[in-house]
Design a protein around this motif. Structure first.
Motif, short mmCIF file in Angstrom:
data_model
loop_
_atom_site.label_atom_id
_atom_site.label_comp_id
_atom_site.label_asym_id
_atom_site.label_seq_id
_atom_site.Cartn_x
_atom_site.Cartn_y
_atom_site.Cartn_z
N VAL A 1 -83.20 76.98 45.01
CA VAL A 1 -82.36 77.82 45.61
C VAL A 1 -81.73 78.80 44.71
CG1 VAL A 1 -80.44 78.23 47.00
CG2 VAL A 1 -81.90 76.18 47.66
N GLU B 1 -78.03 81.36 53.05
CA GLU B 1 -77.31 82.02 52.01
C GLU B 1 -77.92 83.03 51.20
OE1 GLU B 1 -77.50 78.46 52.24
OE2 GLU B 1 -75.77 78.43 53.36
N GLN C 1 -77.76 76.41 62.51
CA GLN C 1 -78.21 76.39 61.08
C GLN C 1 -78.37 74.70 60.77
OE1 GLN C 1 -75.48 78.56 58.45
NE2 GLN C 1 -76.58 80.66 58.90
N GLU D 1 -82.98 79.15 52.41
CA GLU D 1 -81.79 78.74 53.00
C GLU D 1 -81.01 80.34 53.45
OE1 GLU D 1 -82.46 75.15 50.90
OE2 GLU D 1 -83.40 76.99 50.69
N PRO E 1 -80.84 68.85 54.82
CA PRO E 1 -80.18 69.14 53.57
C PRO E 1 -80.02 68.05 52.65
CG PRO E 1 -78.99 70.16 55.39
CD PRO E 1 -79.97 69.10 56.01
N GLU F 1 -86.00 71.13 51.33
CA GLU F 1 -85.36 72.45 51.43
C GLU F 1 -85.45 73.05 52.79
OE1 GLU F 1 -86.97 71.46 47.64
OE2 GLU F 1 -87.90 71.62 49.51
N TYR F 2 -84.30 74.06 52.99
CA TYR F 2 -84.11 74.56 54.36
C TYR F 2 -85.59 75.18 55.02
CZ TYR F 2 -81.43 77.16 58.10
OH TYR F 2 -81.15 77.66 59.43
#
Ligand code: EPZ
Length: 419
Positions: free
Chosen positions: A165, A192, A260, A190, A304, A299-300
């Motif tokens: 990430v 973010e 999410q 992700e 998580p 991973e997304y």
């Protein structure tokens, strides 16, 4: 040494609001270096990691101002490009400053980043360094610091052999002002990262594909600065959802984004934990027997790794046997040794896999928090354990959860901070 004292058994109730995402804030702060204009950041959580990141920014010479509900960062006065060693040793995400400093000033010096103890040895940064070199930078290691220089960064075609990430975000930040096109392959997806790319595009960057495995960045000569609102922390939201399930309490988690948390909520449905969700609220209802359910981190949008340790507590209360497979970090299951001391029935198969047999009654113990996610899981375990649990090294919990003892107390938890 500050610690938490927790007496288990209380049923919780009420509503808890989710704070801004730590792992979004830790990227937007260094990203502000890419522009000499002033950025305004709303909804940053008031946690240790964010304070450390802002301290690094101030140490570099930027002017950081705290408003009532936002921070402004003026990077025009940055006076040097050496990342403060004492601060970098406390914060793995200090590495996020390297790309922007390199992109704006052409050189940067920094120590190997410290922080979490969950990864192999010192938490490798080879993928970051290879990314900088792929863009034409020279990387040297001397006097215990990495020295990176690049007269002109050039776009590159980079494949991540391991999904990272921060590695993905670091390369995006390095590529925004580079000459030419950068393609990132096997990038992390992700939310973010999407939020960071959306912000950068709003101030003049040209990034496409964020949230997919392939991201393309067309370098531009400069970008501006504007407002950024930190999205709600999906890991905090998921942690509180698991807290509700473990304590069998009806809790509402507000200002969150349930869409999410599909990986967690899909499992909740399968194991018998009822919930109701709308766009920004999630209510976990009381449940009967919880069924044990194998889980593998990914991973997304997979499950998580940051929810793996709270989920492990939940499985100690589930009926039957479950395998937890932590695929990303090789030390993140070591905290289960403390759960065993509390009475959990957990067998470690290898550094990445444990088998849990439940349900078992947990008993209060004296514990030490090894990292922020294991630390909050010990708090959750203490809330259902018979007797008193004492947790020290709570800096590790304050790193990621704002004012956590007061917020849990407001739900009815019996938790006291001893300074
Ligand atoms: C981010 O770390 C988060 N940190 C982590 O949150 C989170 O657990 C992780 O994403 C989820 O994947 C931040 O955003 C600041 P990595 P990430 O060091 O992916 C290997 C928390 O609790 N790797 O890249 O950036 C590494 O060994 C934290 O909030 C290399 O091999 O973590 C690991 O197996 C913990 N070489 C994997 O990649 C490198 O150069 C991910 O590790 C870099 C990484």
């Amino acid at each position: 040494m500050p610690k938490f004292i927790i007496n288990g058994g209380a049923e919780l109730s009420g509503t808890i609001a989710v704070k801004g995402a730590k792992n979004a804030g830790l990227k937007i702060i260094p990203a502000s270096i890419l522009s000499s204009e002033t950025i305004t950041i709303y909804n940053l959580p008031d946690i240790e990691d964010i304070s450390r990141s802002l301290d690094i920014m101030t140490d570099l010479g930027a002017v950081v101002n705290k408003g009532s509900d936002h921070y402004t960062i003026d990077t025009a006065s940055i006076s040097h490009t050496t990342i403060n060693e004492a601060l970098a040793n406390k914060l793995r995400a200090s590495i996020m400053f390297v790309g922007p400093l390199l992109a704006r000033f052409g050189e940067v010096k920094f120590p190997h980043p410290g922080g979490c103890v969950i990864g192999a040895g010192l938490r490798p940064i080879d993928l970051f360094l290879e990314g900088f070199e792929a863009m034409g930078a020279s990387v040297e290691f001397k006097e215990n610091h990495y020295h990176i220089q690049a007269k002109q960064l050039r776009g590159c075609n980079y494949f991540f052999t391991t999904v990272s990430v921060t590695g993905t975000e670091s390369l995006i930040l390095t590529a925004v002002l580079a000459k030419g096109i950068t393609t990132i392959n096997n990038s992390a997806m992700e939310p973010e990262i999407v939020a960071l790319a959306d912000y950068l595009n709003s101030v003049g960057a040209k990034i496409s594909g964020a949230g997919s495995p392939t991201i393309t960045i067309e370098g531009v000569t400069k970008i501006g600065a504007g407002p950024f609102t930190t999205l709600p922390d999906r890991i905090e939201a998921g942690t509180f959802a698991i807290l509700a399930a473990v304590t069998n309490s009806e809790l509402t988690i507000s200002t969150c984004r349930p869409e999410q948390l599909q990986s967690l909520l899909t499992i909740f449905t399968k194991i018998g934990i009822p919930y109701e969700a709308d766009k920004s609220n999630l209510t976990i209802k009381k449940h009967g027997i919880i069924k044990a359910y194998d889980m593998k981190t990914h991973e997304y949008p997979g499950f998580p790794t940051d929810l793996q340790s709270p989920y492990t507590i939940l499985m100690t209360q589930a009926q039957g046997s479950s395998i937890i497979h932590e695929t990303i970090y090789d030390r993140r299951l070591l905290f289960t040794d403390m759960l065993t001391q509390m009475g959990a029935n957990i067998i470690m198969c290898d550094p990445h896999r444990v088998v849990i047999h439940g349900p078992t009654q947990l008993h209060g113990r004296k514990l030490t928090s090894p990292d922020l996610r294991a630390g909050i899981s010990m708090v959750i375990a203490g809330l259902i354990a018979k007797g008193t649990t004492e947790i020290d090294n709570i800096y590790q919990i304050d790193r990621g959860y704002e004012n956590i003892d007061q917020r849990l107390k407001s739900l009815g938890a019996d938790i006291t901070r001893i300074n």
